[in-house]
Design a protein around this motif. Structure first.
Motif, PDB file in Angstrom:
ATOM      1  N   ASP A 193       0.714  -1.289   0.058  1.00 26.06           N
ATOM      2  CA  ASP A 193       0.026   0.092   0.125  1.00 26.06           C
ATOM      3  C   ASP A 193       0.722   1.257   0.184  1.00 26.06           C
ATOM      4  OD1 ASP A 193      -2.443  -1.552   0.137  1.00 26.06           O
ATOM      5  OD2 ASP A 193      -2.862  -1.137   2.262  1.00 26.06           O
ATOM      6  N   ILE A 194       1.965   1.201   0.836  1.00 29.43           N
ATOM      7  CA  ILE A 194       2.983   2.611   0.700  1.00 29.43           C
ATOM      8  C   ILE A 194       3.305   2.404  -0.612  1.00 29.43           C
ATOM      9  CG2 ILE A 194       5.294   3.316   1.511  1.00 29.43           C
ATOM     10  CD1 ILE A 194       4.554   1.469   4.388  1.00 29.43           C
ATOM     11  N   GLN A 195       3.758   1.404  -1.189  1.00 28.75           N
ATOM     12  CA  GLN A 195       4.355   1.698  -2.471  1.00 28.75           C
ATOM     13  C   GLN A 195       3.386   2.189  -3.689  1.00 28.75           C
ATOM     14  OE1 GLN A 195       7.732   1.512  -3.185  1.00 28.75           O
ATOM     15  NE2 GLN A 195       7.054   2.457  -5.221  1.00 28.75           N
ATOM     16  N   ARG A 196       1.919   1.758  -3.394  1.00 26.01           N
ATOM     17  CA  ARG A 196       0.810   2.194  -4.184  1.00 26.01           C
ATOM     18  C   ARG A 196       0.716   3.739  -3.967  1.00 26.01           C
ATOM     19  NH1 ARG A 196      -4.158   0.593  -4.268  1.00 26.01           N
ATOM     20  NH2 ARG A 196      -4.340  -0.199  -2.083  1.00 26.01           N
ATOM     21  N   ALA A 197       1.004   4.086  -2.975  1.00 16.76           N
ATOM     22  CA  ALA A 197       0.782   5.602  -2.556  1.00 16.76           C
ATOM     23  C   ALA A 197       2.112   6.380  -3.073  1.00 16.76           C
ATOM     24  CB  ALA A 197       0.749   5.722  -0.924  1.00 16.76           C
ATOM     25  N   LYS A 198       3.092   6.045  -3.071  1.00 15.87           N
ATOM     26  CA  LYS A 198       4.238   6.544  -3.566  1.00 15.87           C
ATOM     27  C   LYS A 198       4.165   6.545  -4.991  1.00 15.87           C
ATOM     28  CE  LYS A 198       8.105   5.514  -1.678  1.00 15.87           C
ATOM     29  NZ  LYS A 198       8.872   6.366  -0.696  1.00 15.87           N
ATOM     30  N   ASP A 199       3.729   5.602  -5.581  1.00 15.49           N
ATOM     31  CA  ASP A 199       3.309   5.697  -6.971  1.00 15.49           C
ATOM     32  C   ASP A 199       2.373   6.546  -7.622  1.00 15.49           C
ATOM     33  OD1 ASP A 199       5.214   3.313  -7.167  1.00 15.49           O
ATOM     34  OD2 ASP A 199       3.605   1.962  -7.649  1.00 15.49           O
ATOM     35  N   LEU A 200       1.574   7.150  -6.803  1.00 15.73           N
ATOM     36  CA  LEU A 200       0.638   8.223  -7.073  1.00 15.73           C
ATOM     37  C   LEU A 200       1.545   9.661  -7.127  1.00 15.73           C
ATOM     38  CD1 LEU A 200      -2.627   7.211  -4.899  1.00 15.73           C
ATOM     39  CD2 LEU A 200      -2.216   7.100  -7.347  1.00 15.73           C
ATOM     40  N   GLY A 201       2.824   9.607  -6.622  1.00  9.31           N
ATOM     41  CA  GLY A 201       3.583  10.974  -6.800  1.00  9.31           C
ATOM     42  C   GLY A 201       3.329  11.948  -5.494  1.00  9.31           C
ATOM     43  N   VAL A 202       2.797  11.257  -4.728  1.00  7.78           N
ATOM     44  CA  VAL A 202       2.440  12.053  -3.319  1.00  7.78           C
ATOM     45  C   VAL A 202       4.077  12.480  -2.669  1.00  7.78           C
ATOM     46  CG1 VAL A 202       0.285  11.409  -2.688  1.00  7.78           C
ATOM     47  CG2 VAL A 202       2.338  10.081  -1.872  1.00  7.78           C
ATOM     48  N   ASP A 203       3.987  13.645  -1.943  1.00  6.32           N
ATOM     49  CA  ASP A 203       5.333  14.041  -1.456  1.00  6.32           C
ATOM     50  C   ASP A 203       5.584  13.230  -0.115  1.00  6.32           C
ATOM     51  OD1 ASP A 203       5.498  16.472  -3.171  1.00  6.32           O
ATOM     52  OD2 ASP A 203       4.011  17.535  -1.992  1.00  6.32           O
ATOM     53  N   MET A 204       4.424  12.841   0.660  1.00  5.62           N
ATOM     54  CA  MET A 204       4.594  12.141   1.722  1.00  5.62           C
ATOM     55  C   MET A 204       3.614  11.040   2.076  1.00  5.62           C
ATOM     56  SD  MET A 204       3.941  15.295   4.824  1.00  5.62           S
ATOM     57  CE  MET A 204       3.777  14.132   6.065  1.00  5.62           C
ATOM     58  N   VAL A 205       3.794  10.337   3.021  1.00  6.65           N
ATOM     59  CA  VAL A 205       2.853   9.221   3.386  1.00  6.65           C
ATOM     60  C   VAL A 205       2.671   9.358   4.852  1.00  6.65           C
ATOM     61  CG1 VAL A 205       2.181   6.643   3.506  1.00  6.65           C
ATOM     62  CG2 VAL A 205       3.589   7.454   1.527  1.00  6.65           C
ATOM     63  N   VAL A 206       1.485   9.337   5.298  1.00  2.00           N
ATOM     64  CA  VAL A 206       0.905   9.425   6.497  1.00  2.00           C
ATOM     65  C   VAL A 206       0.264   8.106   6.985  1.00  2.00           C
ATOM     66  CG1 VAL A 206      -0.488  10.662   8.414  1.00  2.00           C
ATOM     67  CG2 VAL A 206       0.698  12.081   6.410  1.00  2.00           C
ATOM     68  N   MET A 207       0.359   7.637   8.010  1.00  2.61           N
ATOM     69  CA  MET A 207      -0.391   6.150   8.610  1.00  2.61           C
ATOM     70  C   MET A 207      -0.679   6.249   9.950  1.00  2.61           C
ATOM     71  SD  MET A 207       1.251   2.519   8.260  1.00  2.61           S
ATOM     72  CE  MET A 207       1.357   2.079   6.551  1.00  2.61           C
ATOM     73  N   ALA A 208      -1.970   5.880  10.112  1.00  2.65           N
ATOM     74  CA  ALA A 208      -2.695   5.657  11.515  1.00  2.65           C
ATOM     75  C   ALA A 208      -2.426   4.212  11.791  1.00  2.65           C
ATOM     76  CB  ALA A 208      -4.003   6.073  11.783  1.00  2.65           C
ATOM     77  N   THR A 209      -1.740   3.942  12.810  1.00  2.00           N
ATOM     78  CA  THR A 209      -1.616   2.435  13.280  1.00  2.00           C
ATOM     79  C   THR A 209      -2.265   2.373  14.646  1.00  2.00           C
ATOM     80  OG1 THR A 209       0.466   3.215  14.398  1.00  2.00           O
ATOM     81  CG2 THR A 209       0.736   2.056  12.240  1.00  2.00           C
ATOM     82  N   HIS A 210      -3.038   1.239  14.884  1.00  2.00           N
ATOM     83  CA  HIS A 210      -3.829   0.892  16.137  1.00  2.00           C
ATOM     84  C   HIS A 210      -2.965  -0.383  16.516  1.00  2.00           C
ATOM     85  CE1 HIS A 210      -7.301   2.050  18.199  1.00  2.00           C
ATOM     86  NE2 HIS A 210      -7.364   0.970  18.607  1.00  2.00           N
ATOM     87  N   TRP A 211      -2.114  -0.047  17.692  1.00  2.00           N
ATOM     88  CA  TRP A 211      -1.006  -0.820  18.015  1.00  2.00           C
ATOM     89  C   TRP A 211      -0.933  -0.872  19.469  1.00  2.00           C
ATOM     90  CZ3 TRP A 211       3.909   1.247  14.972  1.00  2.00           C
ATOM     91  CH2 TRP A 211       4.191   2.319  15.488  1.00  2.00           C
ATOM     92  N   GLY A 212       0.209  -1.448  20.119  1.00  2.00           N
ATOM     93  CA  GLY A 212       0.830  -1.299  21.382  1.00  2.00           C
ATOM     94  C   GLY A 212      -0.238  -2.193  22.371  1.00  2.00           C
ATOM     95  N   ASN A 213       0.064  -2.022  23.832  1.00  2.00           N
ATOM     96  CA  ASN A 213      -0.463  -2.346  24.936  1.00  2.00           C
ATOM     97  C   ASN A 213      -1.281  -1.607  25.669  1.00  2.00           C
ATOM     98  OD1 ASN A 213       0.882  -4.763  24.488  1.00  2.00           O
ATOM     99  ND2 ASN A 213       2.344  -4.252  25.989  1.00  2.00           N
ATOM    100  N   GLU A 214      -2.564  -1.689  25.884  1.00  2.00           N
ATOM    101  CA  GLU A 214      -3.424  -0.696  26.770  1.00  2.00           C
ATOM    102  C   GLU A 214      -2.767  -0.176  27.891  1.00  2.00           C
ATOM    103  OE1 GLU A 214      -7.822  -1.323  25.351  1.00  2.00           O
ATOM    104  OE2 GLU A 214      -7.149  -2.945  26.650  1.00  2.00           O
ATOM    105  N   TYR A 215      -2.687   0.907  28.240  1.00  2.00           N
ATOM    106  CA  TYR A 215      -2.567   1.370  29.423  1.00  2.00           C
ATOM    107  C   TYR A 215      -1.080   1.870  29.767  1.00  2.00           C
ATOM    108  CZ  TYR A 215      -7.376   0.297  29.426  1.00  2.00           C
ATOM    109  OH  TYR A 215      -8.507  -0.073  29.154  1.00  2.00           O
TER     110      TYR A 215
END
Length: 341
Positions: A185-207
């Motif tokens: 997906d990152i590569q597909r985004a870069k192929d669109l010629g955008v200047d940057m890629v922003v990503m939200a990640t739902h991760w980690g341990n609660e609290y």
């Protein structure tokens, strides 16, 4: 004359700046939506009035809509299977939120029907969303934005869906954290010629107030693969912001967790969230194009209520001065701006 023209061309450079803002989880427990109920509909605006100016000040602000806004017709519900009124999204839009990320452990709380109902409302009011989708085509359509001449793609993924299986043949309903898929997906985004890629990640341990090894590993892998800004969610408490240098020499920024922005969770640290702002600078000169992050700011916020009514989000300094919380603003800002445990 010819040589001076050449010199002028060489010296010609271009730069532009934009501020991208992000807030943490919008997670509506029953106490929160009951407090917003007004004669058969819901008004969340009063809850945000003290922080509205902070939400509107970035050039582009991203929110993590964690409780699925499937609308009241599906029956509003709280933990463990959330369904929120559509009105929360209307409020966010009115407050200056420009896009919502929707991949999290509650994405499938109301199954396919919930995802499609939420998306129908996002589309109706023109709120860009990413992370859960209505079809394969919808998922393949990478969301791109242009702010002050800086273009970026916005992607979102979650570690899981609380054990609710993704329906057979409907992988598009929610993006799961899978490095190979993310790199494609990152590569597909870069192929669109955008200047940057922003990503939200739902991760980690609660609290947990610091990122775990998996978060750090993913942050390295994803930024090396081309992500410039990671916005982390799920721990429900604030974790630090880190600036990374990628293998190809770029700067990247990771917000490991922005905590809760609005929720009915109890406990001071769970009530402290905030608005992270990052200044993005794009420079084009004879060396090519560079994206840098000359400034990062964090405005901590605090959710207050009185006997589970009258929920309000306050700047942390105001909550501290009113004696509502004992954490000073400086302490939370230094926690967020320093990676040292």
């Amino acid at each position: 004359m010819h040589s001076s023209t050449k010199t002028n061309l060489k010296e010609k450079s271009y730069s532009s700046e934009a501020v991208i803002g992000a807030i943490g989880d919008v997670l509506l427990h029953n106490t929160v939506y009951q407090d917003a109920e007004e004669g058969g509909s819901y008004n969340f605006m009063p809850m945000f009035q003290d922080v509205e100016s902070f939400l509107k000040s970035p050039d582009f602000t991203i929110a993590n809509q964690e409780s699925l806004p499937g609308g009241a017709e599906l029956g509003v519900s709280s933990y463990p299977a959330f369904n929120s009124p559509y009105e929360i999204v209307d409020a966010l839009q009115q407050l200056g939120i420009d896009a919502v990320t929707t991949a999290n452990n509650h994405s499938l709380d109301k199954g396919t029907k919930g995802v499609l109902s939420a998306i129908s409302h996002y589309e109706k009011i023109g709120m860009p969303y990413t992370g859960s989708f209505k079809s394969k085509e919808d998922r393949e359509n990478i969301r791109t934005f242009n702010v002050n001449g800086i273009s970026f793609a916005l992607l979102a993924y979650t570690y899981g869906t609380n054990g609710i299986p993704v329906p057979e043949g409907k992988d598009y309903l929610v993006n799961l954290i899978d490095l190979e898929l993310m790199k494609q997906d990152i590569q597909r985004a870069k192929d669109l010629g955008v200047d940057m890629v922003v990503m939200a990640t739902h991760w980690g341990n609660e609290y947990e107030r610091y990122p775990n090894d998996t978060q750090k590993m993913l942050a390295r892998e994803l930024t090396n693969a081309g992500v410039d800004l990671i916005i982390g969610h799920h721990p429900h408490v604030l974790q630090p912001i880190e600036k990374l240098k990628t293998e190809d020499g770029r700067e990247a920024v990771v917000f490991y967790s922005l905590g809760n922005f609005l929720s009915g969770q109890e406990g001071d640290l769970k009530n402290i969230g905030g608005i992270a702002n990052v200044k993005v600078q794009k420079v084009i000169d004879e060396k090519g194009k560079r994206i840098t992050f000359p400034e990062i700011n964090f405005q901590p916020t605090y959710v207050t209520q009185s006997r589970l009514r009258n929920y309000r989000i306050l700047p942390l300094a105001a909550a501290n001065q009113s004696g509502l919380v004992s954490f000073p603003e400086e302490e939370m800002v230094s926690h967020v701006m320093s990676m040292e445990p």
